[in-house]
Motif scaffolding. Structure first.
Motif, PDB file in Angstrom:
ATOM      1  N   HIS A  43     -38.316  34.343  19.725  1.00 35.27           N
ATOM      2  CA  HIS A  43     -39.180  34.888  20.766  1.00 35.27           C
ATOM      3  C   HIS A  43     -39.251  34.031  22.033  1.00 35.27           C
ATOM      4  N   ASP A  44     -38.711  32.836  22.006  1.00 36.58           N
ATOM      5  CA  ASP A  44     -38.758  31.942  23.162  1.00 36.58           C
ATOM      6  C   ASP A  44     -37.549  32.203  24.063  1.00 36.58           C
ATOM      7  N   LYS A  45     -37.782  32.728  25.266  1.00 36.15           N
ATOM      8  CA  LYS A  45     -36.682  33.039  26.179  1.00 36.15           C
ATOM      9  C   LYS A  45     -35.973  31.790  26.677  1.00 36.15           C
ATOM     10  N   ASN A  46     -36.620  30.649  26.533  1.00 33.54           N
ATOM     11  CA  ASN A  46     -35.985  29.394  26.951  1.00 33.54           C
ATOM     12  C   ASN A  46     -34.957  28.906  25.940  1.00 33.54           C
ATOM     13  N   VAL A  47     -34.957  29.496  24.748  1.00 30.30           N
ATOM     14  CA  VAL A  47     -33.998  29.115  23.700  1.00 30.30           C
ATOM     15  C   VAL A  47     -32.811  30.061  23.745  1.00 30.30           C
ATOM     16  N   ARG A  48     -31.619  29.498  23.929  1.00 31.84           N
ATOM     17  CA  ARG A  48     -30.407  30.333  23.971  1.00 31.84           C
ATOM     18  C   ARG A  48     -29.389  29.927  22.903  1.00 31.84           C
ATOM     19  N   CYS A  49     -29.733  28.931  22.115  1.00 30.06           N
ATOM     20  CA  CYS A  49     -28.920  28.557  20.968  1.00 30.06           C
ATOM     21  C   CYS A  49     -29.804  27.771  20.006  1.00 30.06           C
ATOM     22  N   VAL A  50     -29.554  27.935  18.702  1.00 30.44           N
ATOM     23  CA  VAL A  50     -30.306  27.213  17.671  1.00 30.44           C
ATOM     24  C   VAL A  50     -29.334  26.312  16.916  1.00 30.44           C
ATOM     25  N   LYS A 192     -21.916  19.605  21.417  1.00 35.10           N
ATOM     26  CA  LYS A 192     -21.093  20.208  22.482  1.00 35.10           C
ATOM     27  C   LYS A 192     -20.912  21.702  22.242  1.00 35.10           C
ATOM     28  N   ILE A 193     -20.733  22.080  20.988  1.00 32.52           N
ATOM     29  CA  ILE A 193     -20.587  23.503  20.651  1.00 32.52           C
ATOM     30  C   ILE A 193     -21.871  24.256  20.976  1.00 32.52           C
ATOM     31  N   ALA A 194     -23.008  23.677  20.595  1.00 35.37           N
ATOM     32  CA  ALA A 194     -24.298  24.309  20.898  1.00 35.37           C
ATOM     33  C   ALA A 194     -24.513  24.408  22.404  1.00 35.37           C
ATOM     34  N   GLU A 195     -24.133  23.371  23.133  1.00 38.25           N
ATOM     35  CA  GLU A 195     -24.284  23.385  24.593  1.00 38.25           C
ATOM     36  C   GLU A 195     -23.442  24.494  25.219  1.00 38.25           C
ATOM     37  N   LYS A 196     -22.215  24.644  24.740  1.00 33.42           N
ATOM     38  CA  LYS A 196     -21.353  25.704  25.265  1.00 33.42           C
ATOM     39  C   LYS A 196     -21.967  27.076  25.002  1.00 33.42           C
ATOM     40  N   LEU A 197     -22.442  27.292  23.784  1.00 28.62           N
ATOM     41  CA  LEU A 197     -23.047  28.577  23.437  1.00 28.62           C
ATOM     42  C   LEU A 197     -24.297  28.854  24.262  1.00 28.62           C
ATOM     43  N   SER A 198     -25.070  27.809  24.554  1.00 28.27           N
ATOM     44  CA  SER A 198     -26.325  27.990  25.289  1.00 28.27           C
ATOM     45  C   SER A 198     -26.101  28.395  26.741  1.00 28.27           C
ATOM     46  N   HIS A 199     -24.878  28.221  27.247  1.00 26.35           N
ATOM     47  CA  HIS A 199     -24.569  28.599  28.620  1.00 26.35           C
ATOM     48  C   HIS A 199     -23.751  29.885  28.702  1.00 26.35           C
ATOM     49  N   MET A 200     -23.537  30.523  27.566  1.00 25.15           N
ATOM     50  CA  MET A 200     -22.777  31.766  27.537  1.00 25.15           C
ATOM     51  C   MET A 200     -23.715  32.972  27.636  1.00 25.15           C
ATOM     52  N   PRO A 201     -23.170  34.183  27.809  1.00 22.63           N
ATOM     53  CA  PRO A 201     -24.026  35.378  27.924  1.00 22.63           C
ATOM     54  C   PRO A 201     -24.701  35.719  26.594  1.00 22.63           C
ATOM     55  N   THR A 202     -25.952  35.354  26.471  1.00 22.28           N
ATOM     56  CA  THR A 202     -26.672  35.405  25.196  1.00 22.28           C
ATOM     57  C   THR A 202     -26.745  36.800  24.604  1.00 22.28           C
ATOM     58  N   ARG A 203     -26.975  37.810  25.449  1.00 22.54           N
ATOM     59  CA  ARG A 203     -27.056  39.178  24.932  1.00 22.54           C
ATOM     60  C   ARG A 203     -25.718  39.605  24.336  1.00 22.54           C
ATOM     61  N   SER A 204     -24.629  39.224  24.978  1.00 21.43           N
ATOM     62  CA  SER A 204     -23.302  39.530  24.437  1.00 21.43           C
ATOM     63  C   SER A 204     -23.116  38.889  23.074  1.00 21.43           C
ATOM     64  N   LEU A 205     -23.522  37.626  22.941  1.00 22.92           N
ATOM     65  CA  LEU A 205     -23.379  36.928  21.660  1.00 22.92           C
ATOM     66  C   LEU A 205     -24.214  37.594  20.578  1.00 22.92           C
ATOM     67  N   ALA A 206     -25.413  38.057  20.948  1.00 23.58           N
ATOM     68  CA  ALA A 206     -26.270  38.742  19.975  1.00 23.58           C
ATOM     69  C   ALA A 206     -25.626  40.043  19.508  1.00 23.58           C
ATOM     70  N   LEU A 207     -25.020  40.769  20.430  1.00 23.19           N
ATOM     71  CA  LEU A 207     -24.372  42.030  20.067  1.00 23.19           C
ATOM     72  C   LEU A 207     -23.136  41.790  19.208  1.00 23.19           C
ATOM     73  N   ILE A 208     -22.392  40.719  19.495  1.00 20.35           N
ATOM     74  CA  ILE A 208     -21.264  40.343  18.636  1.00 20.35           C
ATOM     75  C   ILE A 208     -21.752  40.080  17.219  1.00 20.35           C
ATOM     76  N   LYS A 209     -22.842  39.349  17.119  1.00 24.73           N
ATOM     77  CA  LYS A 209     -23.415  38.998  15.813  1.00 24.73           C
ATOM     78  C   LYS A 209     -23.836  40.251  15.049  1.00 24.73           C
ATOM     79  N   THR A 256     -27.530  33.881  32.672  1.00 27.99           N
ATOM     80  CA  THR A 256     -28.978  33.661  32.491  1.00 27.99           C
ATOM     81  C   THR A 256     -29.434  34.037  31.087  1.00 27.99           C
ATOM     82  N   GLY A 257     -28.573  34.697  30.318  1.00 26.89           N
ATOM     83  CA  GLY A 257     -28.970  35.153  28.997  1.00 26.89           C
ATOM     84  C   GLY A 257     -29.638  36.504  29.012  1.00 26.89           C
ATOM     85  N   GLU A 258     -29.604  37.183  30.154  1.00 28.24           N
ATOM     86  CA  GLU A 258     -30.253  38.498  30.287  1.00 28.24           C
ATOM     87  C   GLU A 258     -29.216  39.594  30.540  1.00 28.24           C
TER      88      GLU A 258
END
Length: 258
Positions: A43-50, A192-209, A256-258
């Motif tokens: 629920h935290d919009k500031n989080v883009r990778c765990v 480094k992997i988490a950092e790369k993911l956190s700067h990618m298009p988050t909605r796209s990654l969620a849809l891939i998942k 931006t993850g949006e």
């Protein structure tokens, strides 16, 4: 010290299992707190990778058996329903990428929780074991669903029945995880992997998942329809428009993850 350490830094939520004296084995308090932190990440919009890892020299040894030594079947089933099933479900449904950073033993429920993550990396000294049969139990936490799909029916059956310890490099060759790293550079490389993911298009990654989640039970025709639906959702995002614009302008996109 709390049984779960939690910090959000540079759009990455770092969750550390923190019972090193017990090899980060779960008790009820730890499992419920872990679920709470996963919900916060969702629920935290500031989080883009765990990023999930373990304190000390272990990732997670599964259930703390001292908590269940005298429990009956109903109590064990309650534990699955209230602790482990919700954890792996929340990881798979998380609309953000989850990195499992395996820094030591991953046993029992700990191994299967690791397999539920989106990108699994491990130290070369780590190992995985389906330890359930050693105490007369059945693999849980989604293991009987995920592991055969990663490594095939025969291998999964053997690992679950024999409870072998599988070194991380062998697990990588089997397809259980993405990469292994030497212990001395593991933290740096996994972050480094988490950092790369956190700067990618988050909605796209969620849809891939989510598309991958559907793929394990869909027919080919059904999966083509899912791809159609999800692609339309992706096209409607800000990050898709930014990605195309940046490509045409020959610059690095700023997602931006949006």
């Amino acid at each position: 010290m709390p049984s779960i350490l939690f910090e959000v830094k540079d759009q990455i939520a770092f969750i550390t299992l923190n019972r090193p004296e017990k090899l980060n084995a779960f008790n009820r308090e730890m499992a419920l707190l872990f679920q709470q932190k996963l919900d916060e990440c969702q629920h935290d919009k500031n989080v883009r990778c765990v990023y999930i890892t373990g304190a000390g020299k272990s990732f997670c040894a599964g259930q703390d058996l001292s908590e269940v030594v005298e429990t009956d079947g109903q109590e064990v089933n309650k534990m699955l329903r209230e602790q482990y099933n919700p954890i792996v479900w929340k990881i798979r449904m998380m609309e953000k990428p989850v990195v499992g950073a395996i820094n030591g033993v991953a046993a029992g429920a700990g191994a299967n929780m690791a397999l539920a993550c989106d990108v699994v990396v491990a130290t070369k000294s780590s190992y995985f074991t389906q330890a359930f049969s050693k105490i007369g139990l059945v693999p849980d936490s989604g293991g009987t669903f995920i592991l055969p799909r990663f490594i095939g029916w025969q291998r999964a059956s053997a690992l679950m029945m024999l409870a072998d310890k599988i070194p991380a490099e062998e697990a990588e060759k089997m397809g259980m995880l993405y990469k292994t790293f030497p212990d001395e550079i593991f933290v740096e490389e996994s972050i480094k992997i988490a950092e790369k993911l956190s700067h990618m298009p988050t909605r796209s990654l969620a849809l891939i998942k989510h598309a991958l989640n559907f793929s394990v039970s869909n027919t080919f025709e059904q999966q083509l329809k899912i791809e159609d639906v999800f692609q339309q959702k992706a096209v409607e995002t800000h990050d898709y428009k930014e990605g195309v614009k940046a490509f045409l302008e020959k610059r690095v996109p700023e997602y931006t993850g949006e």
